[in-house]
Design a protein around this motif. Structure first.
Motif, PDB file in Angstrom:
ATOM      1  N   LEU A 100     -99.338  11.029 -98.664  1.00  0.00           N
ATOM      2  CA  LEU A 100    -100.177  11.644 -99.957  1.00  0.00           C
ATOM      3  C   LEU A 100    -101.000  12.976 -99.928  1.00  0.00           C
ATOM      4  N   LEU A 108    -109.207  10.078 -96.311  1.00  0.00           N
ATOM      5  CA  LEU A 108    -108.688   8.966 -95.288  1.00  0.00           C
ATOM      6  C   LEU A 108    -109.644   8.495 -94.607  1.00  0.00           C
ATOM      7  N   MET A 111    -112.393   6.379 -96.096  1.00  0.00           N
ATOM      8  CA  MET A 111    -112.371   5.703 -97.081  1.00  0.00           C
ATOM      9  C   MET A 111    -111.171   4.553 -96.194  1.00  0.00           C
ATOM     10  N   LEU A 112    -110.928   4.453 -95.003  1.00  0.00           N
ATOM     11  CA  LEU A 112    -110.790   3.689 -93.907  1.00  0.00           C
ATOM     12  C   LEU A 112    -112.262   2.746 -93.355  1.00  0.00           C
TER      13      LEU A 112
ATOM     14  N   ARG B 469    -111.516   3.959-105.010  1.00  0.00           N
ATOM     15  CA  ARG B 469    -110.208   2.758-104.338  1.00  0.00           C
ATOM     16  C   ARG B 469    -110.031   2.658-103.281  1.00  0.00           C
ATOM     17  N   ALA B 470    -109.504   1.776-102.226  1.00  0.00           N
ATOM     18  CA  ALA B 470    -109.714   1.079-101.625  1.00  0.00           C
ATOM     19  C   ALA B 470    -108.704   1.721-100.763  1.00  0.00           C
ATOM     20  N   ALA B 471    -108.531   2.675 -99.296  1.00  0.00           N
ATOM     21  CA  ALA B 471    -107.994   2.849 -98.805  1.00  0.00           C
ATOM     22  C   ALA B 471    -106.640   2.211 -98.152  1.00  0.00           C
ATOM     23  N   MET B 474    -105.082   2.470-101.907  1.00  0.00           N
ATOM     24  CA  MET B 474    -103.939   4.005-102.316  1.00  0.00           C
ATOM     25  C   MET B 474    -102.982   4.415-101.534  1.00  0.00           C
TER      26      MET B 474
END
Lengths: 234, 951
Positions: A100, A108, A111-112, B469-471, B474
């Protein structure tokens, strides 16, 4: 106001002759917004304590309360969710995902959690970390200091109440070390985040409000070196 | 040297530390060796077994020549193809006073040279074989049937030939074997003729007399042993076998027989011609033995088997190279790390390379014997399964059944081939990883960042992409994009799995098709009424026998049921060439042009000579079914109705033609071609098909100036074509209940028997007749065999065989062999490919340990990890199929093109359904493997992984 309370934490590895006691009956609490340094020799149990507080390791006995929640009584998945919402972790070896880029590594955890990252906040943090011209770079293309900034950015992005840093400067030169500590201190002051930092560096430790000394898995000394109004520092 | 030793020691430690992967590699290599062993040893074992079965049935010799003299024997000895010769002689019959059975009062005295005992499968059950020409062994059937003879007894032989004299006023017909004795005449009896006991049939001997004409030979023998009844001794004949020893110097008769062993690979048509020139038709080829001994004249079978071997060996090597290469490639990072460390203390590129080769060798050492042993076990099991099938097909009449299981045939050259191929495969697989690793420097090895390339960083054109976007999306896309070496390992493994399995399936289907066409082309014509087990075919041979008599004998034989008559002939009629389709002539031209040098025979020349030439007619074959069967067939195929005055016919629209059918001006074709003609006829349903008899009429004979007295004319003479009404055009496969197979070059119509009877009248010769039936009485079958043998010996054209054997003999054996090999091969090759996929996924998951630890420390749940990995797997599956499908299509296309080029046109279909099933299987396997591996990795200690310095 108490954010963290550790009650009689013990951690034992192995059994019989190979039994190693990493933590012995450790109890302490940390107020919200406090900056605490933990110091001690190698093998004194600092990292073990930090990992147990961060929920990535489990104590053999004892409890950890964050905001009154006994974190280790939760299921693994609930603990993971708790971790990404309330705790930010910074490691000595950065632990960025090599696939990444900087932006992606930073957002991250957010988003998790199934949340859309706030673009403005991302821009602000990247700018604040001095990584504006490195946003699409992979970790392998960054210097150590830049990688550690990205890892701090990752820890800060979700605005966790508790920031845990395990020797974040252990791998960096003096200049970079100072910059990283300044960043952490600033986030502590600016965003009111509670910061627990493990370090071998006395100069860094002395910048904290409180220093906890560890030896053989026990807290041998707990010094408050600075009395600050912890709530609403800004 | 010491440095290399150290490197090898470190390599060994590395292998021990990665025990699972090492084990997986050993299993993969062992499977490869197993497959190679299966293919190479399997073929030899199968062939050896077929030779054994064929030998048990007919003897192990390759050729038998009869009634030759010493001069001819010397000529045969001079043939380069002949490797060994045995001599035998039949001294005819002698009285056997000790016989316990009145119906078998004689001994048939034969003398064999020592090799002949072995080649004719003479097996001692008591005592020993003769050691000189005064000793003899007797069939144990004699003792079993009450003979008082024992070892040590003396046999006085004074041999004779049997005759029957018919003293009555009428002809006598004896059945099983059929003997016709005209009134007042004396007839020599066939060798297997039964004996009529005078006390039991006094009436017969009132008008008949059995005469024994001495041969002039007499001698005394000592019985030294008893043998199993030889294959030529029928239970119903009048004698028991008695065999003594001879050699060329002690032969009693002027003429004798010889059994020949040959170098089967040298046997071609030239050898048959030489034998024919020397002894005429008095020779037999032991075809079954010759085929499996590798006779080049039976090149269809041997080509197929050799082709299959090459195909399988190449595939095995390719699959194995992929698997082993993948294992080496996937462990590149770890290997690079420890070899980099060694490199930093002075290990050279050569030494680093040697580490990879050393690892390959170390993997091979246990895998080779394990794989070989497993291969032998698989061959043993497969041959146990296939053995009875081969037995059944070879021994349809219950004779010459081999009472033993297949024996593993492990030849030294084959063992060497397996070892060499295995070593070569493993080292080829290690070649690229070894070269790559030797080029990596110490620093990049240790840091593990060999892939760090200068990346051009573009401005983010779509900044919202990250936001939206979803994790898991990605992460999976980044893993796919930025961890190409590992994901490509999996993509490659999946693609290879798909390609190999579909290509193996397609390739073996092609081979099966080719076997079907080629062997059908070689050995099979039409098979009628496939629900009947036996068939007695008779051709018009003047007054040799009456069809009706024979049919009556069949009908009245014990155990015979479901008798059905079918009459057919290849060329009783003619049709105008313009009745045949362009497709027929196009394929015909393709075939014929192969007999001329390339480009030297134009289509125009062909049309002038063949299509519109002097002979503008082509022969038409006829198949006649009993009227009610024909009506049922017409109903089944929904034929159009026809009037009472119509002569109905069903056209068989498809036929086939191949270069095996011709020998133009003594030449053979430049290449083999086999063409399927889909529709050979122009007239369609409801049209008229004008046909002409082959026989010429009196008027035509006069016109051509023939001598009318020398000619036979048909009962009905037509003065023009006979118009048949086409009530349907069908393909052979549409009427498979009635008819199987195709007939090269020949076009056919099907008509009712009543129409066939009419065709008999407009021709001079009767159309052949075949009686189909089922029979559950072995004695009846043996007797029918005996009748046909007798009639054939007397010059009649009559054949009796099992329809199953007639249709399927070679084809079924080979098809079954292929199927057994196919199943074994597909299962094992799929297992190797699956192992490859598993090892790739497993290696990827192991390499992701730290990723998972980091993601978990950031708060990722197992479900999120699972979704991420499954999304990544989906991406890899899509990429794998994007590569595999076109590659598979190209290989299949190439394979079918190659086959069609080599064997001529036949219909080939891409295996869509198996490919789809395989696709689903692969998707399911990848999902399961990913889940299993991820669950395993989910148990890792986050702290331990986080403490590791780098990913």
């Amino acid at each position: 106001m108490e954010l963290l309370r550790c009650e009689n934490l013990s951690k034992v590895y192995g059994a019989g002759d190979s039994k190693t006691v990493a933590l012995q009956d450790v109890s302490f609490s940390v107020e919200k917004g406090e900056f605490v340094s933990i110091v001690g020799a190698s093998g004194s149990g600092k990292s073990t304590l930090l990992h147990i507080i961060g929920g990535v390791d489990k104590p053999t006995s004892g409890k950890v309360f964050i905001n009154g929640t006994d974190i280790h009584s939760q299921s693994e998945d609930k603990l993971a969710i708790f971790r990404r919402r309330h705790i930010g972790l910074v490691y000595q070896f950065y632990n960025l995902l090599p696939e990444l880029n900087v932006d992606e590594n930073i957002v991250l955890p957010h988003m998790l959690d199934g949340r859309k990252p706030d673009k403005e906040r991302l821009d602000k943090i990247v700018d604040y970390l001095g990584l504006s011209d490195r946003r699409s770079h992979l970790p392998s293309e960054l210097s150590g200091g830049q990688q550690q900034r990205a890892s701090i950015g990752r820890a800060l992005f979700s605005k966790p109440e508790l920031l845990l840093a395990d020797e974040p400067t252990g791998n960096l030169d003096r200049k970079n070390s100072n910059e990283i500590v300044e960043l952490l201190k600033e986030s502590n002051r600016k965003f009111g985040q509670t910061l627990i930092l493990i370090t071998h560096d006395e100069n860094i430790a002395l910048q904290a409000d409180r220093i906890i000394y560890m030896e053989d898995g026990k807290i041998v000394k707990d010094d408050r070196i600075r009395n600050t109004d912890l709530i609403g520092r800004e | 040297m010491r440095k290399t030793k150290i490197i090898h020691q470190v390599t060994l430690k590395h292998m021990k530390m990665n025990a699972k992967r090492t084990l997986l590699s050993i299993v993969g290599i062992a499977l490869m060796v197993m497959l190679l062993t299966c293919v190479l040893v399997g073929k030899d074992t199968a062939y050896r077994y077929f030779v054994d079965i064929a030998s048990a049935r007919n003897g192990a010799y390759h050729f038998a020549v009869y009634d030759i003299d010493k001069e001819q024997l010397e000529t045969i000895k001079g043939y380069s193809e002949v490797t060994d010769i045995a001599v035998t002689e039949d001294l005819k019959l002698t009285e056997f006073d000790q016989s316990g059975k009145a119906e078998r009062p004689f001994l048939n005295i034969r003398r064999y040279s020592s090799e002949a005992f072995e080649w004719m499968n003479i097996k001692v059950v008591e005592g020993r074989l003769p050691e000189n020409d005064r000793e003899i062994v007797i069939s144990q059937a004699a003792v079993a049937e009450g003979a008082t003879v024992k070892i040590g007894d003396k046999i006085e032989a004074s041999t004779f030939t049997r005759y029957i004299k018919n003293n009555s006023d009428s002809d006598t017909f004896l059945s099983f074997p059929l003997v016709s004795i005209p009134a007042g005449e004396t007839v020599e009896l066939p060798f297997n003729m039964f004996y009529i006991v005078p006390e039991e049939d006094e009436e017969f001997y009132k008008t008949h007399e059995e005469i024994h004409e001495p041969t002039g030979y007499s001698g005394e023998y000592t019985v030294v042993g008893f043998i199993e009844s030889p294959v030529f001794e029928d239970a119903g004949c009048a004698w028991y076998s008695a065999i003594s020893l001879t050699d060329e110097s002690t032969l009693q008769s002027g003429t004798f027989n010889a059994l020949l062993m040959t170098d089967a690979n040298k046997i071609d048509n030239g050898f048959y011609t030489k034998l024919y020139d020397l002894v005429g038709v008095d020779y037999d080829a032991n075809n079954m033995v010759l085929i499996f001994a590798g006779s080049s004249s039976q090149d269809a079978l041997n080509f197929i088997v050799r082709g299959m071997q090459i195909f399988f060996v190449i595939l095995i090597v390719l699959i194995s190279v992929m698997l082993i290469y993948n294992v080496f490639a996937l462990s590149y990072d770890e290997r690079a790390r420890y070899l980099g460390m060694l490199s930093s203390v002075g290990a050279t590129g050569k030494q680093k390379r040697s580490s990879v080769y050393f690892e390959a060798l170390t993997l091979l050492i246990p895998a080779l014997p394990i794989g070989f042993a497993l291969g032998l076990i698989v061959v043993k099991i497969a041959s146990k399964v296939a053995g009875p099938i081969a037995q059944r097909l070879f021994s349809f009449d219950g004779e010459g059944i081999l009472n033993s299981e297949p024996v593993l045939e492990v030849k030294i050259p084959v063992v060497i081939a397996v070892i060499v191929l295995s070593i070569a495969t493993v080292f080829i697989s290690a070649l690229i990883p070894a070269r790559k690793i030797s080029k990596v420097g110490p620093i990049e090895s240790i840091r593990g960042n060999k892939k760090a390339k200068k990346i051009k960083h573009k401005a983010n054109k779509n900044p919202d992409r990250l936001i939206n976007r979803a994790a898991s999306g990605m992460l999976s896309s980044r893993f796919l994009k930025n961890d190409k070496s590992k994901s490509f390992g999996i993509i490659r493994a999946i693609a290879v799995f798909f390609i190999v399995t579909v290509v193996v399936y397609f390739g073996t289907s092609l081979i099966n098709l080719m076997v079907d066409y080629k062997l059908r082309d070689n050995s099979v014509r039409f098979a009628y009424l496939s629900d009947r087990d036996y068939c007695l075919s008779m051709m018009d041979s003047g007054d040799m026998f009456e069809f009706d008599d024979i049919i009556d004998q069949v009908k009245t034989a014990d155990g015979v049921t479901d008798v059905a008559i079918c009459r057919s002939d290849m060329w009783p009629l003619l049709v105008q060439n313009d009745t045949l389709s362009d497709e027929y002539w196009d394929d015909y031209y393709e075939i014929i042009s192969l007999y001329y040098p390339a480009g030297e025979f134009s289509r125009e020349e062909f049309d002038n000579q063949f299509r519109h030439g002097e002979y503008d007619q082509t022969t038409l074959g006829v198949i006649g079914f009993e009227d009610e069967v024909f009506d049922k067939l017409a109903k089944d195929v929904k034929a159009v109705t026809y009037g009472e005055d119509d002569i109905p016919c069903i056209i068989l629209s498809n036929t086939a033609m191949s270069t095996d059918e011709y020998s133009i001006y003594g030449q053979t074709a430049r290449d083999y071609r086999y063409y399927e003609v889909r529709d050979a006829f122009v007239p369609g349903e409801g049209d008229v098909l004008p046909v002409y008899p082959v026989a010429i009429t009196r008027d035509e004979a006069i016109e051509r100036g023939y001598d009318l007295d020398e000619m036979t004319f048909p009962e009905i003479e037509l003065d023009g074509p006979l118009d048949l009404k086409v009530i349907k055009k069908v393909r052979t496969d549409e009427i498979s209940d009635y008819l199987n197979g195709t007939d090269s070059m020949q076009v056919y119509i099907i008509v009712p028997l009543s129409v066939v009877d009419y065709f008999d009248k407009i021709n001079c010769q009767k159309i052949d007749t075949a009686v189909f039936f089922n029979c559950d009485n072995k004695e009846s079958i043996k007797l029918l065999n005996a009748i046909t043998d007798q009639l054939q010996n007397d010059g009649g054209y009559i054949f009796f065989n099992s329809t199953e054997s007639q249709v399927a003999e070679y084809k079924e054996i080979i098809a079954n062999l292929i199927n057994v090999v196919l199943i074994v091969f597909t299962v094992i090759s799929s297992a190797i490919c699956l192992l490859n996929v598993y090892s790739s996924i497993s290696a990827l998951m192991v390499s992701r340990r730290k990723h998972f630890a980091m993601l978990k420390s950031m708060g990722s749940t197992f479900k999120q990890l699972m979704i991420t990995e499954l999304r990544e797997s989906s991406g890899m599956l899509i990429r794998a199929f994007i590569i595999a499908v076109p590659v598979t299509a190209v290989i299949c296309k190439w394979l079918s093109k190659f086959m069609i080029r080599r064997f001529g046109y036949f219909t080939v279909h891409f295996p869509w359904v198996p490919a789809l099933i395989l696709t689903v299987f692969i998707i399911a396997s990848v999902i399961i493997m990913t889940t299993v591996c991820l669950k395993r990795e989910n148990k890792i200690d986050i702290i331990e992984e986080i403490k590791r310095e780098s990913v």
